[in-house]
Write an enzyme that holds these catalytic residues in place. Structure first.
Site, short mmCIF file in Angstrom:
data_model
loop_
_atom_site.label_atom_id
_atom_site.label_comp_id
_atom_site.label_asym_id
_atom_site.label_seq_id
_atom_site.Cartn_x
_atom_site.Cartn_y
_atom_site.Cartn_z
N SER A 124 0.82 -1.16 -0.06
CA SER A 124 0.05 0.01 -0.11
C SER A 124 0.98 1.20 -0.01
O SER A 124 1.87 1.17 0.68
CB SER A 124 -0.83 -0.01 1.14
N TYR A 148 -2.19 -1.17 11.27
CA TYR A 148 -2.33 -1.67 9.80
C TYR A 148 -1.28 -1.25 8.98
O TYR A 148 -0.51 -1.99 8.16
CB TYR A 148 -3.49 -1.14 9.21
N LYS A 152 1.96 -3.68 6.78
CA LYS A 152 2.31 -3.52 5.40
C LYS A 152 4.02 -3.23 5.44
O LYS A 152 4.69 -3.95 4.80
CB LYS A 152 1.60 -2.51 4.63
C1 UD1 Z 1 -6.98 4.92 3.65
C2 UD1 Z 1 -5.98 4.64 4.87
C3 UD1 Z 1 -4.93 3.74 4.25
C4 UD1 Z 1 -5.40 2.45 3.49
C5 UD1 Z 1 -6.48 3.07 2.53
C6 UD1 Z 1 -6.95 1.75 1.63
C7 UD1 Z 1 -6.45 6.23 6.62
C8 UD1 Z 1 -5.85 7.10 7.40
N1 UD1 Z 1 -5.77 5.66 5.59
O1 UD1 Z 1 -6.34 5.62 2.84
O2 UD1 Z 1 -3.78 3.53 5.20
O3 UD1 Z 1 -4.22 2.02 2.90
O4 UD1 Z 1 -7.51 3.52 3.17
O5 UD1 Z 1 -7.96 1.08 2.84
O6 UD1 Z 1 -7.40 5.77 6.88
N2 UD1 Z 1 -12.57 11.47 3.56
C9 UD1 Z 1 -13.53 12.07 4.00
N3 UD1 Z 1 -14.72 11.73 4.69
C10 UD1 Z 1 -15.09 10.23 4.84
C11 UD1 Z 1 -13.80 9.56 4.48
C12 UD1 Z 1 -12.72 9.93 3.72
O7 UD1 Z 1 -13.40 13.44 4.04
O8 UD1 Z 1 -15.79 10.06 5.59
C13 UD1 Z 1 -11.39 11.62 3.03
C14 UD1 Z 1 -10.09 11.45 3.63
O9 UD1 Z 1 -9.73 12.30 4.84
C15 UD1 Z 1 -9.24 11.29 2.62
C16 UD1 Z 1 -9.91 10.92 1.28
O10 UD1 Z 1 -11.29 11.25 1.83
O11 UD1 Z 1 -8.62 12.60 2.38
C17 UD1 Z 1 -9.67 9.35 1.25
O12 UD1 Z 1 -10.00 8.65 2.30
P1 UD1 Z 1 -9.98 7.17 2.16
O13 UD1 Z 1 -10.70 6.56 1.23
O14 UD1 Z 1 -10.24 6.58 3.61
O15 UD1 Z 1 -8.41 6.73 1.69
P2 UD1 Z 1 -6.96 7.19 2.54
O16 UD1 Z 1 -7.04 7.87 3.76
O17 UD1 Z 1 -6.26 7.70 1.47
#
Ligand code: UD1
Length: 339
Positions: A124, A148, A152
């Site tokens: 990842s 997690y 990795k």
């Molecule tokens: C997340 C994990 C990462 C993991 C990946 C795949 C975290 C901090 N990181 O990545 O370790 O490898 O998922 O499972 O959890 N967002 C919102 N509102 C929400 C959900 C997300 O604003 O309700 C935003 C987040 O702040 C982020 C973006 O959407 O900026 C993407 O979020 P997400 O899909 O969870 O991915 P990552 O955080 O990049």
């Protein structure tokens, strides 16, 4: 090739299974179905027109894993199995370490016993840690800020050590950025159990009426619209990256190769919300919320190494990703059926 796909019933594993079969490989799935449903398998069979062997197995059980390999005559392993929820890993670190590291230990041990040399591993972009520059490049140092992520980092290290001890191994560490989207048919897609943690399944569930609004985690990031940016790539492009990596392992001279799988282009949370609203024709209400602990402003790949060495590019657009996710979610509002 005859290929063992661990975690083959999961989101990325199921899409990759179809592409492996389309490329002429024979696939055997090993999964404990703890985060997926058996009904995925029927869909894979009807989409591929092939019968797919599967084993319901706990791969942390070394003896059971050895028995699987003894019957299997596998030429390669694609290793997706593992737990992947960041928040859950903070609450249950021991389960994450014992499961994710245990799986990889027992699969590697069985591979050694049975002389299987090729392994493609689901890593990842999280291994670049909190302070990496963008775009992220493979030689950057690795770190993590949750259990997690550490699993990795540690699994990558285990695999590098195995490559040193046995230089005839051919191991691919694939660092995924943010996989989204679904198969064109709408028959398979991402089906998280419980409340999703990730942006795309949340958008899909809001659009389909299962949830009311999206909390936007932070609008004060140093990005053009203040929301965090990620490198979303279509799961079908990601699946193709596995087939390309497996092919490449037949030619490479090094025991361990690392490739970023991403598009190289960042998209913000608000851009994703608009794209999904357009693709679905549904409103996506949002509510401003504080930053989520551990989130970084910007995460995107330098995909040049994968492009040069695998001949692979992630070509599908954000609109393709949203349209395909929406087809899956609107045709399967509650995900896969129980049976
Ligand atoms: C997340 C994990 C990462 C993991 C990946 C795949 C975290 C901090 N990181 O990545 O370790 O490898 O998922 O499972 O959890 N967002 C919102 N509102 C929400 C959900 C997300 O604003 O309700 C935003 C987040 O702040 C982020 C973006 O959407 O900026 C993407 O979020 P997400 O899909 O969870 O991915 P990552 O955080 O990049």
């Amino acid at each position: 090739m005859r290929i063992l796909v661990t975690g083959g019933s999961g989101y990325i594993g199921s899409h990759t299974t179809l592409q492996l079969i389309a490329a002429g490989h024979e696939v055997v799935i090993a999964d404990n179905f703890s985060r997926s449903k058996l009904s995925v398998l029927g869909r894979l069979e009807s989409l591929s027109g092939a019968s797919i062997k599967h084993h319901v197995i706990d791969l942390t059980d070394q003896e059971a894993t050895d028995r699987l390999f003894a019957q299997g005559a596998f030429e390669a392993v694609i290793h997706f199995a593992g737990l992947k929820a960041v928040g859950e890993s903070v609450a249950m670190p021991l389960e994450y370490y014992s499961n994710n590291l245990g799986l990889t230990l027992s699969v590697l041990t069985a591979m050694r016993t049975h002389g299987v040399k090729k392994l493609v591993f689901s890593s990842s972009a999280t291994v670049y840690g909190e302070h990496a520059q963008v775009p992220m490049q493979e030689p950057f140092p690795t770190s993590a800020n949750n259990p997690y992520g550490w699993t990795k980092v540690m699994q990558e290290q285990m695999l590098r050590d195995v490559g040193v001890a046995d230089p005839s191994m051919r191991i691919a560490l694939l660092r995924y950025f943010n996989p989204v989207g679904a198969h064109k048919s709408g028959m398979i897609g991402e089906d998280p159990q419980g409340v999703p943690n990730n942006l795309m399944p949340l958008l899909a569930q809001i659009a389909v009426g299962r949830r009311e609004f999206l909390s936007v985690y932070g609008k004060d990031y140093p990005t053009p619209d203040g929301t965090a940016r990620r490198d979303y790539l279509h799961v079908e492009d990601l699946a193709a990256g596995h087939v390309a990596a497996l092919n490449r392992l037949g030619e490479t001279q090094e025991p361990v190769s690392t490739w970023n799988l991403g598009t190289g282009t960042p998209t913000s949370v608000l851009e994703m919300v608009s794209a999904f609203a357009a693709a679905s024709g549904r409103e996506i209400p949002t509510v401003d919320a504080p930053r989520r602990p551990g989130d970084i402003a910007d995460s995107f790949a330098d995909p040049a190494k994968a492009q040069a060495e695998l001949g692979w590019v992630a070509a599908r657009t954000i609109d393709d990703m949203c349209a395909d996710t929406w087809r899956w979610q609107s045709q399967n509002p509650d995900g896969f059926p129980e049976a």
